[in-house]
Write an enzyme that holds these catalytic residues in place. Sequence first.
Site, short mmCIF file in Angstrom:
data_model
loop_
_atom_site.label_atom_id
_atom_site.label_comp_id
_atom_site.label_asym_id
_atom_site.label_seq_id
_atom_site.Cartn_x
_atom_site.Cartn_y
_atom_site.Cartn_z
N CYS A 182 77.23 25.31 57.93
CA CYS A 182 76.66 23.98 57.70
C CYS A 182 77.71 22.93 57.40
CB CYS A 182 75.67 24.06 56.53
SG CYS A 182 76.51 24.52 55.01
N CYS A 185 74.68 30.09 51.85
CA CYS A 185 75.14 29.23 50.76
C CYS A 185 75.79 30.07 49.66
CB CYS A 185 73.97 28.43 50.18
SG CYS A 185 72.87 27.75 51.44
FE1 FES Z 1 75.22 24.36 53.33
FE2 FES Z 1 73.56 25.55 51.68
S1 FES Z 1 73.06 24.52 53.51
S2 FES Z 1 75.70 25.47 51.56
#
Ligand code: FES
Length: 151
Positions: A35, A105
Amino acid sequence: MALYNDKVMDHFMNPHNVGEIENADGKGVYGSPVCGDMMQVTISVDDKDVITDAKFKTFGCGSAIASSSMATDMIKGMTVEEALEVSNQKIVDELGGLPAIKIHCSVLAEHAIKNAIYDYAQKNGKEYAGLEGYDPNEERDHHDDCESCEG
Ligand code: FES
């Protein structure tokens, strides 16, 4: 059903160990290839290799904040070797679970800690079994770490 349990919400709303240790013994930064979020972990280590303090800064989602809050709590008081055994799965278990799409995450927290320990080891000429073959700059495919992804 709520997406996040109370423990996750509590660590997200009232995160522990936020900030940066001045003159830290080890500092690690890790960016998630999934992400693009980033986490920084700083640690203090005493002469017996015990982590006496840990702090984090996260540019990431609520799960990343909860994971880093929990993970820094967990490693305080551990030896460096013990902290290297803290996998993202252990962090998730301590949090009482995360939604499958949020598992990466917690991987962010695991790697940021490993990178901080790597930095400490480099600065002090130390070697640890848990760091053997570890390359902090390697772009890891998150699917190596994430059992819930199908890809
Ligand atoms: Fe990026 Fe959780 S969506 S660390």
